[in-house]
Design a protein around this motif. Sequence first.
Motif, short mmCIF file in Angstrom:
data_model
loop_
_atom_site.label_atom_id
_atom_site.label_comp_id
_atom_site.label_asym_id
_atom_site.label_seq_id
_atom_site.Cartn_x
_atom_site.Cartn_y
_atom_site.Cartn_z
N ASN A 141 -2.38 2.94 -7.26
CA ASN A 141 -2.95 1.71 -6.71
C ASN A 141 -4.24 1.97 -5.96
N ALA A 171 -6.89 3.58 -9.08
CA ALA A 171 -7.29 2.83 -10.28
C ALA A 171 -7.77 1.44 -9.90
N LEU A 181 -5.27 -1.62 -12.31
CA LEU A 181 -3.84 -1.33 -12.27
C LEU A 181 -3.05 -2.36 -13.05
#
Length: 303
Positions: free
Chosen positions: A236, A239, A242
């Motif tokens: 989380n 990226a 997500l």
Amino acid sequence: MSRTLAISGLMLWAGSTLLLSRLRWFARPSLVDRLASYVPGGAGRPRRGGALSFESFAETIGPLSRAVGGKLSRMLGIGEELSLRLRRIHSPLDVTAFRVRQIGWTLAALGGSTLLALATSPPPPVLLLLLLGAPLLSFLVSEHQVAIASERWQRRLFLELPVVTEQIAMLLSAGYSLTGAINRVATRSSGASATDLVRVSQRLRQGLSERAALDEWATTAQVDAVDRLVAVMALNREATDLGRLLSEEARSIRADVHRELLERIERRGQQVWIPVTVATLLPGVIFMMIPFIEALRQFGTTP
């Protein structure tokens, strides 16, 4: 006979004392316990019991039952911890309460089998089977119930996980944070996954990080799909897409569910042919045995 009556009377006295200690007119609470609810911070204080009260008996027998039950469970080859299984199925009982209830049923089975043996006077093999088999069976029934409930919970979680993962992915793509998406799915959904996510939300509100709360969920669930999902959710902070990654993971989990369903259908299809094969081969074997036996008879009578 006198020894049996003495033991029965002693057990009756102990049981009656424990039962009557739960009645207010028999076991009047002390002045400190009666005034505790009017003192700041005293409402949640546990009530103290006497030497022969139910509370003192539970405090005494609880650790002993937990130790004996855990040792018997390990001797019977049950490796997974009971606390993990009870936590997985969200049982209201803790390990001590479950072990006390389990040992209680085991002792009740032992007492019933003992009375049956005294009444019928069976032979020694049957007596040994009664005195050992009945308590062991009672103990194993409780363990089996928890094991079956744990397996069913894992199965439900595995089947619900693709839909729940897609919901979280859609919420993330719509602008929700991971914590907000988990809270919304937990409050708006139902089932095994939503129940587990409610616990994850509670742990997040208690101050745990997202990674720690999700790892705790994966450790309790013991499902491979949950392990992969938690590994993706752990990205989380790294990226930016997500939601897309969770959508791909949802498709992967759905493919696993579909593959397992096909394997189960093929396995059941193969099991259908087992009685058909037996029903076909058995008459053929019988018909082949008739000339074979006749040939052996003639061979034996030949001079």
